[in-house]
Each structure stands twice: as C-alpha cells, then as structure tokens.
Design a protein around this motif. Structure first.
Motif, PDB file in Angstrom:
ATOM      1  N   ALA B  96     -28.723 -20.442 100.225  1.00 42.38           N
ATOM      2  CA  ALA B  96     -29.013 -21.668  99.483  1.00 42.38           C
ATOM      3  C   ALA B  96     -30.352 -22.303  99.825  1.00 42.38           C
ATOM      4  O   ALA B  96     -30.901 -23.041  99.021  1.00 42.38           O
ATOM      5  N   LEU B 106     -37.331 -31.998  98.171  1.00 38.12           N
ATOM      6  CA  LEU B 106     -36.191 -32.676  97.568  1.00 38.12           C
ATOM      7  C   LEU B 106     -35.225 -31.687  96.916  1.00 38.12           C
ATOM      8  O   LEU B 106     -34.023 -31.898  96.922  1.00 38.12           O
ATOM      9  N   SER B 107     -35.743 -30.587  96.365  1.00 35.68           N
ATOM     10  CA  SER B 107     -34.847 -29.568  95.824  1.00 35.68           C
ATOM     11  C   SER B 107     -33.985 -29.015  96.951  1.00 35.68           C
ATOM     12  O   SER B 107     -32.787 -28.769  96.790  1.00 35.68           O
ATOM     13  N   LEU B 109     -33.156 -30.579  99.575  1.00 27.53           N
ATOM     14  CA  LEU B 109     -32.180 -31.621  99.923  1.00 27.53           C
ATOM     15  C   LEU B 109     -30.969 -31.548  98.995  1.00 27.53           C
ATOM     16  O   LEU B 109     -29.820 -31.629  99.437  1.00 27.53           O
ATOM     17  N   VAL B 110     -31.229 -31.365  97.694  1.00 26.57           N
ATOM     18  CA  VAL B 110     -30.115 -31.302  96.746  1.00 26.57           C
ATOM     19  C   VAL B 110     -29.266 -30.063  96.996  1.00 26.57           C
ATOM     20  O   VAL B 110     -28.036 -30.105  96.932  1.00 26.57           O
ATOM     21  N   SER B 111     -29.923 -28.963  97.356  1.00 28.03           N
ATOM     22  CA  SER B 111     -29.177 -27.762  97.687  1.00 28.03           C
ATOM     23  C   SER B 111     -28.251 -28.035  98.871  1.00 28.03           C
ATOM     24  O   SER B 111     -27.090 -27.618  98.887  1.00 28.03           O
ATOM     25  N   ILE B 113     -27.036 -30.946  99.716  1.00 24.49           N
ATOM     26  CA  ILE B 113     -25.950 -31.826  99.255  1.00 24.49           C
ATOM     27  C   ILE B 113     -24.876 -30.982  98.559  1.00 24.49           C
ATOM     28  O   ILE B 113     -23.681 -31.156  98.785  1.00 24.49           O
ATOM     29  N   GLY B 114     -25.336 -30.027  97.734  1.00 22.89           N
ATOM     30  CA  GLY B 114     -24.391 -29.135  97.063  1.00 22.89           C
ATOM     31  C   GLY B 114     -23.550 -28.360  98.068  1.00 22.89           C
ATOM     32  O   GLY B 114     -22.330 -28.268  97.932  1.00 22.89           O
ATOM     33  N   CYS B 115     -24.199 -27.830  99.103  1.00 26.80           N
ATOM     34  CA  CYS B 115     -23.470 -27.081 100.132  1.00 26.80           C
ATOM     35  C   CYS B 115     -22.452 -27.980 100.809  1.00 26.80           C
ATOM     36  O   CYS B 115     -21.349 -27.545 101.158  1.00 26.80           O
TER      37      CYS B 115
ATOM     38  N   ILE C 258     -33.293 -35.228  90.711  1.00 22.26           N
ATOM     39  CA  ILE C 258     -33.913 -33.977  91.149  1.00 22.26           C
ATOM     40  C   ILE C 258     -33.484 -32.804  90.283  1.00 22.26           C
ATOM     41  O   ILE C 258     -34.300 -31.964  89.898  1.00 22.26           O
ATOM     42  N   GLY C 314     -20.479 -28.968  93.719  1.00 21.42           N
ATOM     43  CA  GLY C 314     -21.435 -28.502  94.720  1.00 21.42           C
ATOM     44  C   GLY C 314     -22.164 -27.257  94.257  1.00 21.42           C
ATOM     45  O   GLY C 314     -23.390 -27.140  94.380  1.00 21.42           O
ATOM     46  N   LEU C 317     -24.845 -27.973  91.789  1.00 20.29           N
ATOM     47  CA  LEU C 317     -26.072 -28.494  92.404  1.00 20.29           C
ATOM     48  C   LEU C 317     -26.902 -27.360  92.989  1.00 20.29           C
ATOM     49  O   LEU C 317     -28.109 -27.262  92.772  1.00 20.29           O
ATOM     50  N   VAL C 318     -26.222 -26.490  93.763  1.00 19.59           N
ATOM     51  CA  VAL C 318     -26.953 -25.399  94.423  1.00 19.59           C
ATOM     52  C   VAL C 318     -27.606 -24.503  93.378  1.00 19.59           C
ATOM     53  O   VAL C 318     -28.784 -24.156  93.485  1.00 19.59           O
ATOM     54  N   VAL C 321     -30.745 -26.169  91.419  1.00 24.54           N
ATOM     55  CA  VAL C 321     -32.055 -26.183  92.076  1.00 24.54           C
ATOM     56  C   VAL C 321     -32.535 -24.770  92.382  1.00 24.54           C
ATOM     57  O   VAL C 321     -33.723 -24.513  92.493  1.00 24.54           O
TER      58      VAL C 321
END
Lengths: 402, 318, 338
Positions: B96, B106-107, B109-111, B113-115, C258, C314, C317-318, C321
């Motif tokens: 990820a 920031l991308s 960071l979002v990854s 958050i997704g994890c 984002i 989740g 999101l992954v 991006v």
C-alpha cells in the motif's frame, strides 16, 4: 400529506380485491413492512445483533404471516463505517425511507436516544408507529423530565407514535439507588460514560442517593476510549466508597472499570445498569473480577425467572441461536411482537390502523411481564430486577420496584 | 492514603501507562522519521498483535500452565506478536505504501487511513473466531478479556502505594527494547543506512543503499515494536478490542510529536509525559477534562518549542 | 488562464436534474437524500481544500469547526435559547463564527510547520468535543440541541418531507460556495496561497505576508466548515451529540479532498460523491440486496454484510490513491512533485 392517503386508498382497493380473492385461494392479502434502524456497524454491533435475533425470532414464530398479510422485515443500519457509531444523517435517511415505503407500518428503533430525536419527528409526520427496544432518555416521552419543549417537539402532529418497552432512566436510576440503600451502602462514588444513556441514569442515581441519605463522595465522567482507569481507582479509593456506580454500557468500558477496580485494590461493591446486562460484560470484565460484588439492574425479569411467554421465548431462542438469550434480545423480541400483534388487531391494515392498535396495546402478555402503554407511550411495567454475578453467570437476586 | 502517597501512586500509574504509549510511539516515530508518513494504521496493526497473542494464549491453553511456564508463554507471545506485526507492517508497506513513494505525502496518508480501516475490520472478524478466549465468537464486536498471566498483588506488601508485577513487567519489556533500538539506530550498519535514507533518500540511493529494502526493514521494526507493545498492553490492561488501536494510535502520535517527530528519545519522553499528565489530571482535575488538558499542554509546548521537546530544529530544505 | 467550466458544470447539471429523474423511479431507487448529504460534505471538503489543498496546511480537525457551526447555529436559533434569530441570519452568522474560531486557533499555532500543525488541529478537535460535552449549561452536553429551525421559503417551515426543497437549497448554496471559491482561486489571495504551498521561503522573499495569508486560508476553511455544520443541524433538526463531529469526520473530509484531487474543485465534488456515495448509497443498497437474498443476520461474523463495511471503505481508499495518486480529477495547474 398526500402519499399515505393515496397509499391508504390503494391499500383499500388491493385489500378489498384480495379479500374477494381470498375465498378461492390462500394467497397473501398484501405485504406490510417492518423496519428496524439500529447501529449495525461498529461497537454496538454485539447488542444490536441480539436485538435483531429477537425480532427475527418473533417473525419466524408467525411464519412471516399475520392475518393473511405477508410481513416483510428489513434490518437497516443507522451507523456508517466512517463513524463507527450511529450517524444522524443515516438515521434520518432510514426514517425517510420508511416514510417513502408505502408498505411500512412499523419502525423498530432506535438504539441511541440521540438517534430517536432525529427520527421521531419524521416518523410522527408520516404516522408510522415507532417502538424502541432501547431508548431510555426520559425526555423523549415524559413531559417535565427533559427540556421544556420536550416531548412535544417530537410530535409535530400532536399524536403519539413513539412507544418504548423499556423502563426509562428515571425509573431504573431510582430503583438502583434504593437497592443500594438496602444493600447497606453509606458512601457511593458515581461514574458516567458521558453518553446520553449513561449520564442520564447516573444523574438520576445521584439525585435519588442524595435524597435517601446515601453520601455521594464523588461524581466523574469517564473517557470510554481510555486504556485503563487505574488513576481513577486511586482517586476514588482515597474517599473510600462502599459502592461504585457506573452509568454506562459494556461498550463504554464497564468491564475495564471492573477490572481496574480490583487490580487497584478496591474491595467494595460495583453496580451497573441494564446496558451491561449481557454475557459480553462478564466476558469483558473477567468473572473473577465480578463475582459476588457486582450488581446489575434490568428492566424486566432475567431469562431464568421467566414464566409463560417469557419461558417459551427463552427456550425458542436457545433452540434457534444456540446461545442463551440476552437482555437486548428480549427487548427486540418484545418490540417486534407488539407491532405484530397490532397488525393482527388493527381494523385497517395501514399505518393509521396499526398505529392506533399499537397505542391501544393493553395487558400485553410479553417477555417483560404483563404491561400496557401509558398515555405517554411508555410501558406501564414497573418490574425491574436486580442480579449479581456468580461463577461467571448472572444470578437473579430480587425483583426491584414493582 | 496520605496526599504524597496518592501523588506517588499516580506517578507509578502514569509511568506504566506512559511506557506503553512510548513503545507504540517509537514505532510511529521510526516510520515517520524515514518517509514522513503519519502512519494511521500503526495503532491498528498494534491491535492485531494483541489479537494474535490472545489466540495463542487460547490455542495453547496457557491459563492452565504452571506460573513458570506462563512466563515462557509470555515470552512466546511477545516474540510471535512482534514477528507478526513486523511482517504485517512490512506487507502493508510493500502493498500500500511503496507504490506511492513518488506520489504526494497526502496520498500516502490516505493509503494509511485506508489500511487502518481494513485492519479494524480484520480485528472485528478475528473477534468472531470460534474460540473460547473470544467467548465463542458470538459477540465479535465486544471487548475481549485477556487473562491475567501477570498477577496483580502488591509487591510492596501492606504499603498504601501499590506496585504490581504488571507494572514491573511493563518496565522489564520496554526498557531493554528501547536500549536495543537506540543501539540499532546509532551503532549498526542498518541504523546508519536508515538515518541516511531519512536524511536524503536520493543521495542514499546514489551511495548504493537499497532504499526500498531499508524502508521495508524500518516498517518491520516499527511494526515489531507495536507487536511487543500490544502484548505488554494486553497483560497490563487485560482487555483487548478491535477498536483499541484508535486511542493507542492517537496517544502514540501525540507522544511522537510532543517529543519531536523522528526523535527516539523524544518519543519516549513524550509517551511518559502523556501518561503522567493523564494520571495527574485524573487525580487533581477531573477525568472528563483529561483529554482537553493533554492536548492543551501539547499546544502550549509546541507554541514554545515548535519542533517538539527533543526535535531537531533543522531548517527546511530550500 | 481562461475559465473552462467543464466538469463542475456537468456535475452540477446532473445533480440539478436528478430529482426529475426520480419522479419516474420507484421509491426504493431514490438516492436524492443521500446526494443531499454529498452536497453538505462537498461544502465541508471545499473548505478543507482551501487550507490543505491551496495553502498546503494539513488540517486534521476540520470537524471541530463543523461542530462549532452546528452548535453556534443551534444556540442562535433554537427555541430553548433567548436569541432565536431565525434561519437565515443564523446560517449566515455561522460564517463569521467559524472564521473567528479559526482565527483563535490559528493565531498562536500557524507558525508551526507541517505535521506539527496537523497534530494541533487534531488536538483542537478533541478539545472542542470535550468542551461541548462538558459545558452542559450551554450546550446541553450529550443530549444535543433540538429542534433546530429550518428555512421557511414559501410559507411554513420545511420539514423532512420537503426533501426536494432541501435538495435544491443545498445545491444552490453549494453553487454559491463554488463560485466564491472559484473567484478566490484566481484572486491575488488565491495565487498567494498556491505560492506558499509551493515554496514558503520564496514567497516570503517575494514580499508575501505568509502568516497573514495562512491565517486567511485557515479562517476561510473554518467558516465554510461551520456553515456546513449549521446546514447539517438544520436539516436534521438537531445538533446530534458532540461525538457526531469527531475525528472520523475530519478524516472523511480529508479523504474526500485527496481521493477527489487535492486543490481541485471538481475533484472535491467527485471525491464527495464517491466517498459519501459509497457509504450511504452503494453499501446501503448492497447490504439491503444481500439481506433480501437471505444473507446476513447469522451468528457468523463473516456472513453479515454490515461487518464488511470498514473493509470495503478502507480498500476503496487504498485502491483510489494507488490507481489515481493525484486524485480522480487532479487540478489543471501542474503541481511540483514533492
């Protein structure tokens, strides 16, 4: 409003059609929908699953048919994944979808009293009967117990459409404090989880304690996400209470508090309300931390004390789900049965008919005893029970209130 | 209890809690130091470590073991959770984060958050495992009891101040790990490579340092620290739940920033400070204001020391 | 650069005709209420986009300003308080209230760099929640404030049944916000924001008053967030409880910005549609469909669709991006790789 009346008209047409057809066949007269709106994502999931189990059991008992009508049930989630808890926007969306669904005659919910505040006016305008299996905030139904504009603000049409089968905080908090007095408590330290339910009941407990002569030596709002409460235990031990009362639920860390009380060397009693009356509380706290010194109040009788309808429910639940029923399962089951019975007795099988029938519920022979809805929409049942924990199981102590 | 005893007791509680926060913060700060990622998933990887420990405990029936063997069991849990969280964190990086090395921070960071959401969900599933330690998995979302392998009697006998073996255990696990980590970063070849990558990854690559492998190793070590911390946390608090990563991660993040992001001693200092501020505020103010006080102090410290307590006041690259 | 309205106008146009399409669809297929939620989050995220996208300051506490707006609006208008200024004055006042709150937080902390500022905003979010919960005398604590009034355009006050009125009101306000931001973007102030994002030191050398410019971005974002908060309280007729504006909401807003495309208005709109749509349309309808097929409600944790929501969110999101690192609709101005 236009939609429901149009809908009522359609219903009358279809039902008269159906009744003429019914002579020839056993076909369904139509579909009526019951929705439930509970937080199904996140930490409340454990309790709401047992509520839904209770609802489904009630439906399967009647084979999804009442009086020739097919009953459909939808289990809506009022939580969203990004919140992990109830979400007011989703609750409003659920209530509006009920309004739009012409076949919807009953709404079981909500779990959180805050969510009820959002859904109640919407469903009130639509004239849908709403039965809550869990809301205990008194202001939702009782004049003078909440803000000065409550509860009328939730009833824009003036009719009462919101009912609850659980005793409110102002009952449970009072009997809990009375029970504490009987247990010989002189000094109490009161905690609340700073949620609507926990704080409400803790405040009632505090006021009642003061008025019956129990000294309140501390009152604190906890942080339900804290890893532990050891510093709190040190603080409360310094004022040596005989009882620690926690207004809160398993989800807001009642189990961790029990653990830290013992680990921190507190040896007095611990009392919690019905939000903790579930096996998960014992699992979370560890039975050795609870045995003998923990007291739980509950707005009905526990499974092993049930007779009649309750006993039947208890056995059916065990058979269907392979586990002992939980308090919330009983609440869910009761809520669903109230609506099912109302559908059966309703003169017209539409929203207005079902609502009138729910409001007229009298001497209902339920799991929580024999009760009626009073003029505010609250249960008339005043039977609460007190239990303790022995050997990792809830053990009934006595009937409270009554 | 005398007032001074209350104070000392709160200090003990604060330090024990702070040590655990510090251990999680170390993993946070290492990853931050090397790729400037606020690793939101760190707390949730930590949570999974605790679930693994409980699974092992249940599968091997450790509760019934003799006390000596239980100690061996604790060591086994520590090692397994560390290995698991390390590998898990490494895989997260591989799947990820690494593909986003060239994308904006920031991308990334979002990854993360997704994890974090994915890990939370895995924790929920794990809590539904049909094992006795998970109460049969009936209530997946409910908090789980972590049996007390380290007893809670008072080591000081009849004294009003309680120091329990769990307090000692926290120190016994955390302190050697911190020392080992500082040694690793300051004295070994790998540590030097890590610092080089943190300073300037392009230059490091030009010097022949396998940047991706060094970053991967950093994730492994950071995760492993989280794994150790999860077992210590579970033994100390005796409850785990699928949402415990949130507060743990937030505390660790705060500690890392307070100490100065990227600074190892800073993370430890920050953790201890937060632990102590929490217990002192609980005692002398009110529980309900504790979070406000923690963050209020954070803001005040940052106003006067904008790079944290021990952070380097390195000038921004131009 | 010439203004080519392209994607924004398309999105707004589709949104404007959606209710007409719904007239012919069965109620079960209606999505306009969820789309209304998208508008709210779009306003919130457009605010965040100013501070994080334009000025490059990571803000992890935008929900706190939303809470301030919601509670401020409720206190100004609700019948249990003495002010009762009415819907329109109240909703317009959320803008200065939010801006003031942004100023109060920003003034002492804006010289912090990067992630140090981020944690301060995160901490502010926690503090605001605690204060709202603890100051019961003013905020009613966890009870929330209700009823919060609705607008009364065309006679009586709107209720939840007037869903299309709400829909078009929110859409109109969103358009106003878009136009305003669009103009800001091309103003002197907008260029100053881009410039400090790209290189603070160089901007300072060029005579830009960096602190002041950052302050304006911070306050503008806070004002929009507060505005969104006031609208949300109004449509729900309740502020909900303080924890309805917690860290998760800030995170969601950040993900919208984002995933959509940081620094791009169209991107934020698409981001809001994708993220909120996933949550409140796709996941809801998919769960309902699976439940209808008899999947779910079982004791097995894996078999209940509700238990998969975190995972799907989740994963989305992954993947988003991963596949589109610069966002679904990146800004047209080429950003320097950092």
């Amino acid at each position: 409003m236009k939609k429901p009346s149009l809908f009522a008209f359609t219903l009358v047409v279809t039902s008269s059609l159906a009744s003429t057809l019914a002579a020839q066949s056993t076909e369904s007269k139509g579909t009526l929908t019951i929705l439930s709106s509970l937080p199904r994502t996140g930490s409340a999931n454990a309790q709401t699953t047992t509520i839904v189990n209770g609802i489904k059991l009630a439906l399967s008992e009647v084979n999804g048919q009442v009086d020739g009508w097919t009953i459909e049930y939808k289990d809506l989630d009022d939580a969203s994944p990004q919140r992990g808890n109830w979400d007011p926007a989703v609750e409003a969306q659920n209530a509006n979808s009920a309004t739009k669904d012409a076949t919807c005659v009953g709404y079981i919910g909500t779990f959180n009293s805050g969510a009820a505040k959002v859904a109640m006016p919407i469903l009130n305008r639509a004239g849908i009967a709403m039965v809550s299996p869990a809301n205990t905030y008194p202001g939702l139904t009782k004049p003078g117990k909440g803000e000065k504009n409550e509860p009328m603000v939730y009833r824009p049409t003036g009719t009462i459409n919101y009912f609850r089968i659980v005793p409110t905080d102002d009952l449970q908090g009072v009997v809990a404090a009375d029970w504490a007095k009987q247990l010989g408590v002189k000094k109490v330290f009161i905690l609340n989880d700073r949620e609507l339910y926990g704080k409400g009941i803790a405040e009632v407990f505090r006021d009642q304690s003061t008025s019956i002569g129990i000294e309140v030596v501390g009152y604190e709002g906890t942080d339900s996400k804290a890893a532990n409460y050891r510093s709190l235990v040190t603080k409360l031990k310094a004022v040596s209470p005989d009882l620690v009362y926690f207004g809160g639920t398993t989800q807001t860390n009642a189990g961790q508090i029990a653990k830290d009380l013992r680990a921190g060397g507190y040896e007095g009693m611990y009392m919690v309300p019905d939000g903790c009356f579930e096996q998960a509380f014992i699992e979370a706290a560890g039975d050795s931390n609870l045995n003998g010194k923990t007291f739980i109040t509950f707005g009905g009788l526990p499974p092993d004390q049930l007779t009649g309808t309750g006993a039947k429910f208890r056995d059916a639940y065990r058979l269907k789900y392979g586990s002992e029923m939980e308090a919330y399962a009983a609440y869910g089951y009761e809520a669903a049965r109230v609506i099912l019975q109302a559908i059966a007795t309703a003169k017209t099988k539409d929203r207005a008919g079902v609502l009138a029938a729910v409001a007229a519920t009298k001497d209902f022979d339920g799991v929580l005893g024999k009760w009626s809805f009073d003029s505010n929409g609250d249960t008339s049942s005043r039977v609460l029970s007190g239990q303790t924990v022995t050997d990792g199981k809830f053990a009934f102590v006595k009937v409270l209130g009554g | 209890m005398e007032p001074y005893e209350v104070f000392l007791q709160q200090l003990v509680t604060g330090l024990s809690n702070g040590m655990i926060i510090a251990l999680i913060a170390l993993g946070y700060t290492m990853v931050y130091g090397i790729i400037e990622l606020i690793n939101f998933a760190h707390g949730d990887v930590f949570m999974l470590g605790a679930f693994l420990a409980l699974t092992l405990l249940g599968a091997l029936g450790m509760e019934a073991w003799a006390p000596g063997w239980q100690l061996a069991g604790v060591v086994l849990m520590l090692v397994s959770s560390a290995a698991f969280c390390g590998s898990f964190n490494w895989s997260l990086d591989r799947l990820a984060y690494r593909p986003l090395r060239r994308a904006s921070k920031l991308s990334l960071l979002v990854s993360a958050i997704g994890c974090s959401f994915i890990c939370t969900n895995l924790g929920l599933f794990w809590g539904g495992a049909p094992m006795e330690v998970f109460a049969g998995g009936v209530a997946a979302a409910a908090p789980k009891d972590f049996p007390q392998l380290i007893p809670q009697y008072n080591l000081l006998g009849e004294s009003a101040i309680r120091i329990v073996p769990a307090d000692v255990a926290v120190l016994a696990v955390t302190l050697p790990l911190m020392i080992a980590l500082v040694y690793l970063v300051k004295r070994t070849r790998l540590g030097r490579a890590m610092r080089a990558v943190a300073q300037d990854s392009t230059a490091a690559a030009l010097m022949g340092i396998p940047v991706d492998r060094v970053i991967g190793t950093t994730f492994f070590i950071g995760g492993a620290l989280g794994g150790f911390a999860s077992v210590v946390y579970a033994l100390y608090n005796n409850t785990i739940g699928f949402q415990m990563g949130y507060r743990a991660g937030m505390d660790a993040f705060t500690a890392a920033v307070l100490g100065g992001i990227g600074s190892l001693p800073g993370a430890v200092l920050g953790g201890l400070l937060i632990g102590c501020v929490r217990s002192m505020s609980d005692q002398y103010v009110e529980l309900r204001w504790t979070n406000t006080i923690v963050f209020g102090i954070l803001v005040l410290i940052l106003i006067f020391r904008p790079s944290g307590l021990l952070g380097s006041t390195r000038r921004e690259k131009v | 650069m010439r203004w080519r309205p392209g994607p924004i106008v398309c999105i707004v146009g589709i949104a404007a005709i959606l209710p007409l399409v719904e007239l012919v669809l069965p109620p079960a297929a209606h999505v306009s209420e969820a789309v209304r939620g998208v508008f709210l989050y779009a306003i919130l995220a457009l605010g965040l986009n100013i501070v994080t996208g334009y000025a490059g300051l990571l803000n992890l506490g935008i929900a706190a300003f939303m809470a301030i707006g919601a509670y401020g609006f409720a206190i100004l208008t609700c019948e249990i308080y003495p002010f009762q200024v009415g819907f329109w004055p109240g909703i317009l006042l959320t803008l200065p209230i939010g801006a003031l709150a942004g100023f109060l937080l920003g003034a002492p902390t804006l010289r912090l760099r990067g992630d140090y500022l981020a944690i301060v905003t995160l901490g502010f979010g926690e503090i605001v929640q605690d204060v709202l919960k603890n100051l019961e005398v003013v905020t009613k604590g966890t009870q929330g404030i209700n009823p919060v009034p609705a607008p009364a355009i065309g006679g009586t006050m709107w209720t939840a049944d007037d869903e299309y009125k709400w829909y078009y009101l929110f859409l109109a306000l969103l358009v106003v916000v878009i136009v305003a931001i669009r103009n800001l973007e091309r103003s002197r102030l907008g260029r100053a924001w881009f410039s400090i994002r790209e290189d603070e030191l160089a901007s300072r050398a060029m005579g830009i008053r960096v602190e002041r410019i950052k302050m304006l971005a911070f306050s503008a974002a806070a004002a929009l967030a507060a505005f969104a908060g006031g609208l949300s309280a109004s449509v729900l007729s309740s502020t909900g409880e303080p924890s309805n504006y917690d860290f998760q909401v800030s995170i969601l807003a950040l993900c919208i910005v984002i995933v959509g495309g940081i620094g791009s208005i169209a991107g934020v709109l698409v981001g809001a549609l994708v993220m909120i749509g996933l949550n409140s349309i796709v996941l809801v309808k998919a769960t309902a469909a699976l439940e209808a097929l008899g999947i779910g409600g079982s004791a097995n944790v894996l078999l209940s669709p509700n238990n998969w929501k975190y995972l799907i969110f989740g994963l989305a999101l992954v993947l988003a991006v991963r596949l589109k690192p610069n966002g679904l609709v990146p800004p047209r101005i080429e950003r320097r790789a950092t």
